[in-house]
Scaffold this motif. Structure first.
Motif, PDB file in Angstrom:
ATOM      1  N   LYS A 106       0.924  -1.187  -0.047  1.00 37.12           N
ATOM      2  CA  LYS A 106       0.084  -0.021  -0.130  1.00 37.12           C
ATOM      3  C   LYS A 106       0.818   1.209   0.172  1.00 37.12           C
ATOM      4  CE  LYS A 106      -3.743   2.090   2.550  1.00 37.12           C
ATOM      5  NZ  LYS A 106      -4.606   2.229   3.981  1.00 37.12           N
ATOM      6  N   GLY A 107       0.510   1.963  -0.740  1.00 41.53           N
ATOM      7  CA  GLY A 107       1.335   3.719  -1.043  1.00 41.53           C
ATOM      8  C   GLY A 107       2.300   3.320  -1.993  1.00 41.53           C
ATOM      9  N   ASP A 108       2.761   2.245  -2.646  1.00 42.13           N
ATOM     10  CA  ASP A 108       3.769   2.061  -3.702  1.00 42.13           C
ATOM     11  C   ASP A 108       3.181   2.922  -4.758  1.00 42.13           C
ATOM     12  OD1 ASP A 108       5.361   0.454  -2.278  1.00 42.13           O
ATOM     13  OD2 ASP A 108       4.948  -1.462  -3.146  1.00 42.13           O
ATOM     14  N   ILE A 109       3.943   3.587  -5.667  1.00 43.32           N
ATOM     15  CA  ILE A 109       3.743   4.331  -6.926  1.00 43.32           C
ATOM     16  C   ILE A 109       3.621   3.173  -7.915  1.00 43.32           C
ATOM     17  CG2 ILE A 109       4.543   5.917  -8.754  1.00 43.32           C
ATOM     18  CD1 ILE A 109       6.128   7.259  -6.479  1.00 43.32           C
ATOM     19  N   VAL A 110       2.419   3.241  -8.651  1.00 50.09           N
ATOM     20  CA  VAL A 110       2.313   2.076  -9.529  1.00 50.09           C
ATOM     21  C   VAL A 110       2.273   2.621 -11.191  1.00 50.09           C
ATOM     22  CG1 VAL A 110       1.153   0.236  -7.815  1.00 50.09           C
ATOM     23  CG2 VAL A 110      -0.430   2.152  -9.203  1.00 50.09           C
ATOM     24  N   ALA A 111       2.059   3.951 -11.145  1.00 54.01           N
ATOM     25  CA  ALA A 111       2.007   4.584 -12.625  1.00 54.01           C
ATOM     26  C   ALA A 111       2.308   6.190 -12.282  1.00 54.01           C
ATOM     27  CB  ALA A 111       0.597   4.381 -13.103  1.00 54.01           C
ATOM     28  N   ARG A 112       2.940   6.639 -13.383  1.00 54.72           N
ATOM     29  CA  ARG A 112       3.222   7.951 -13.201  1.00 54.72           C
ATOM     30  C   ARG A 112       3.043   8.377 -14.938  1.00 54.72           C
ATOM     31  NH1 ARG A 112       6.355  10.437  -9.638  1.00 54.72           N
ATOM     32  NH2 ARG A 112       7.325   8.838  -8.839  1.00 54.72           N
ATOM     33  N   LEU A 113       2.388   9.620 -14.757  1.00 54.84           N
ATOM     34  CA  LEU A 113       2.188  10.315 -16.036  1.00 54.84           C
ATOM     35  C   LEU A 113       3.045  11.423 -16.177  1.00 54.84           C
ATOM     36  CD1 LEU A 113      -1.981   9.993 -15.971  1.00 54.84           C
ATOM     37  CD2 LEU A 113      -0.098   8.476 -17.142  1.00 54.84           C
ATOM     38  N   ASP A 114       3.160  11.937 -17.263  1.00 51.60           N
ATOM     39  CA  ASP A 114       3.986  13.321 -17.742  1.00 51.60           C
ATOM     40  C   ASP A 114       3.283  14.622 -16.985  1.00 51.60           C
ATOM     41  OD1 ASP A 114       5.636  15.334 -18.452  1.00 51.60           O
ATOM     42  OD2 ASP A 114       5.532  14.859 -20.808  1.00 51.60           O
ATOM     43  N   GLY A 115       3.788  15.166 -15.984  1.00 49.84           N
ATOM     44  CA  GLY A 115       3.049  16.272 -15.485  1.00 49.84           C
ATOM     45  C   GLY A 115       3.854  17.622 -15.678  1.00 49.84           C
ATOM     46  N   ARG A 116       4.671  17.855 -16.601  1.00 50.10           N
ATOM     47  CA  ARG A 116       5.559  19.084 -16.847  1.00 50.10           C
ATOM     48  C   ARG A 116       4.672  19.968 -17.190  1.00 50.10           C
ATOM     49  NH1 ARG A 116       9.935  17.222 -21.083  1.00 50.10           N
ATOM     50  NH2 ARG A 116       7.991  16.183 -21.856  1.00 50.10           N
ATOM     51  N   LEU A 117       3.651  20.106 -17.684  1.00 48.07           N
ATOM     52  CA  LEU A 117       2.800  21.199 -18.350  1.00 48.07           C
ATOM     53  C   LEU A 117       1.962  21.347 -17.016  1.00 48.07           C
ATOM     54  CD1 LEU A 117       1.506  23.062 -20.251  1.00 48.07           C
ATOM     55  CD2 LEU A 117      -0.266  21.306 -20.880  1.00 48.07           C
ATOM     56  N   LEU A 118       1.546  20.710 -16.231  1.00 49.72           N
ATOM     57  CA  LEU A 118       0.874  21.023 -15.013  1.00 49.72           C
ATOM     58  C   LEU A 118       1.697  21.722 -14.027  1.00 49.72           C
ATOM     59  CD1 LEU A 118      -1.498  17.864 -14.648  1.00 49.72           C
ATOM     60  CD2 LEU A 118      -2.242  20.277 -15.252  1.00 49.72           C
ATOM     61  N   GLU A 119       3.090  21.291 -13.966  1.00 42.73           N
ATOM     62  CA  GLU A 119       3.951  21.907 -13.163  1.00 42.73           C
ATOM     63  C   GLU A 119       4.282  23.496 -13.441  1.00 42.73           C
ATOM     64  OE1 GLU A 119       7.336  19.579 -13.458  1.00 42.73           O
ATOM     65  OE2 GLU A 119       6.715  17.845 -12.024  1.00 42.73           O
ATOM     66  N   ALA A 120       4.169  23.660 -14.704  1.00 44.06           N
ATOM     67  CA  ALA A 120       4.581  24.939 -15.179  1.00 44.06           C
ATOM     68  C   ALA A 120       3.324  25.728 -14.861  1.00 44.06           C
ATOM     69  CB  ALA A 120       4.781  25.106 -16.741  1.00 44.06           C
ATOM     70  N   GLN A 121       2.031  25.486 -15.219  1.00 46.46           N
ATOM     71  CA  GLN A 121       0.954  26.076 -14.687  1.00 46.46           C
ATOM     72  C   GLN A 121       0.657  26.227 -13.378  1.00 46.46           C
ATOM     73  OE1 GLN A 121      -2.156  23.470 -16.642  1.00 46.46           O
ATOM     74  NE2 GLN A 121      -1.967  24.334 -18.552  1.00 46.46           N
ATOM     75  N   LEU A 122       1.065  25.333 -12.525  1.00 47.88           N
ATOM     76  CA  LEU A 122       1.029  25.260 -10.979  1.00 47.88           C
ATOM     77  C   LEU A 122       2.082  26.743 -10.546  1.00 47.88           C
ATOM     78  CD1 LEU A 122       0.136  24.537  -8.349  1.00 47.88           C
ATOM     79  CD2 LEU A 122       1.933  22.791  -8.295  1.00 47.88           C
ATOM     80  N   ALA A 123       3.207  26.630 -11.195  1.00 47.29           N
ATOM     81  CA  ALA A 123       4.189  27.736 -10.855  1.00 47.29           C
ATOM     82  C   ALA A 123       3.535  29.128 -10.982  1.00 47.29           C
ATOM     83  CB  ALA A 123       5.573  27.617 -11.495  1.00 47.29           C
ATOM     84  N   ARG A 124       2.904  29.179 -12.278  1.00 49.96           N
ATOM     85  CA  ARG A 124       2.252  30.542 -12.578  1.00 49.96           C
ATOM     86  C   ARG A 124       1.228  30.794 -11.692  1.00 49.96           C
ATOM     87  NH1 ARG A 124      -2.087  31.952 -15.529  1.00 49.96           N
ATOM     88  NH2 ARG A 124      -1.837  33.893 -16.906  1.00 49.96           N
ATOM     89  N   ALA A 125       0.496  29.903 -11.016  1.00 47.99           N
ATOM     90  CA  ALA A 125      -0.637  30.061 -10.311  1.00 47.99           C
ATOM     91  C   ALA A 125      -0.189  30.581  -8.951  1.00 47.99           C
ATOM     92  CB  ALA A 125      -1.466  28.953 -10.103  1.00 47.99           C
TER      93      ALA A 125
END
Length: 368
Positions: A86-105
């Motif tokens: 329980k808690g292991d990372i089983v999948a990861r998606l590309d989140g670079r665009l969201l990281e940039a939008q989060l930095a702007r916000a």
């Protein structure tokens, strides 16, 4: 010719000879023939009901992992059969665009915080209106909400295992574009297996949560002993609704711990056994049915057959449970039904070995 005088002499002689013969009794004066029947005495016996049903094993908990944010899959580290916690990372998606939008916000939120701090001082010195203060305060609240939304979307790009278990299905590969709500993999907790079996309404009310259940699995080739504790399950759920067509309910049985070699999808044979209870039993062959319902032929004190309406319950081996209509000690006909009618005089003959065997009972009977 002297024929006429001779005839006149013979006629009286014939009439006298006919008067001397005894009269035959009329057919209606014959005594009716009694029916030959075999009987048993209805008895109350303490028995437990046992019934075998088949079901399919499945994991007690199975989670299908879907992505809530679309994007390209950058990591899918586990394969079918891999154990995860329980808690292991089983999948990861590309989140670079969201990281940039989060930095702007985040930057806009900081600006709104400074603007609100500046405008607060002006309001205190009455250098600006309350309306301007409200506008800046609203801008800060919107900026905080934008940060929270983007942070949540970014969190969706990383999928964590909600339970410990084994990967039972892996449906994509790194590099694929996963649209929103794509089934990526399935996690199955196989530390405990369950099965569901249909049970007759007559038996359902005699079962209780926690009752022990004997379970056998065909795929294990009978390697376990009949009393192996690893194959002992228990009733964990009794569904409240019945199928209106089959009059059956559903009972869930848990097999915990799971024996070695047991897997979801295997065939399981479940033996349900009720608590011992006193039941009024008669041989099943004694039960008659007609358009008006169920009945039996009983014998009264005058040795006459009488039709007695009854309500039957569960069939247990060669016996049938009688819920109402008879009492312990009543004499019930089990053989000799041909042309038998109510109020017919009967002649009781000794029971055969077959009838005696049907009457004898054991502590446990198999319901049919």
């Amino acid at each position: 010719m002297r024929v006429l005088p001779v005839l006149l002499v013979l006629l009286p002689l014939l009439s006298l000879s006919g008067c001397g013969e005894p009269e035959k009794p009329a057919a209606s004066d014959k005594e009716p023939k009694k029916h030959l029947v075999e009987i048993i005495t209805a008895q109350r016996q303490v028995v437990a009901i046992e019934r075998e049903r088949t079901g399919t094993l499945r994991a007690v908990q199975e989670i299908q992992m879907f992505n809530q944010q679309e994007g390209r899959i950058t990591a899918l580290p586990f394969y079918e059969g891999d154990l995860i916690k329980k808690g292991d990372i089983v999948a990861r998606l590309d989140g670079r665009l969201l990281e940039a939008q989060l930095a702007r916000a985040v930057a806009l939120r900081r600006k709104a915080e400074k603007d609100l701090q500046r405008i607060s001082g002006l309001v205190e010195r009455r250098l600006t209106s309350q309306t301007e203060y409200t506008r800046v305060e609203t801008e800060l609240a919107v900026a905080k909400a934008d940060v929270q939304i983007l942070q949540t979307q970014l969190d969706y790009t990383t999928l964590h295992a909600p339970i410990s278990g084994v990967v039972s299905a892996r449906l994509s590969e790194p590099g694929n574009i996963a649209e929103r709500y794509t089934h990526l993999l399935t996690i199955s907790d196989q530390t405990s297996l369950i099965t569901q079996v249909p049970v007759s309404e007559l038996l359902l009310n005699k079962l209780q949560l926690g009752d022990p259940v004997a379970v056998s699995i065909d795929a294990l080739n009978g390697q376990q002993a009949p009393n192996d504790q690893s194959l002992q399950g228990k009733i964990t759920r009794i569904y409240p609704n019945l199928d209106p067509v089959t009059r059956t309910g559903t009972v869930e049985i848990a097999l915990n711990p799971t024996p070695d070699g047991a897997k979801p999808g295997q065939l399981a044979r479940v033996k349900l056994r009720t608590q011992e209870a006193e039941r009024l039993l008669i041989p099943f062959v004694a039960l008659r049915r007609s358009g008006k319902g169920e009945y039996v032929f009983s014998v009264d004190q005058q040795e006459h057959a009488q039709t007695t309406a009854v309500i039957s319950g569960l069939r247990i081996d060669e016996m049938i449970e009688i819920l109402s209509g008879l009492s312990a000690g009543d004499r019930v006909i089990v053989r000799g039904f041909t042309n038998l009618r109510s109020n017919s005089a009967v002649n009781i003959v000794p029971s055969t070995a077959v009838t005696s065997a049907a009457v004898s009972s054991t502590a446990t009977g198999t319901a049919q």
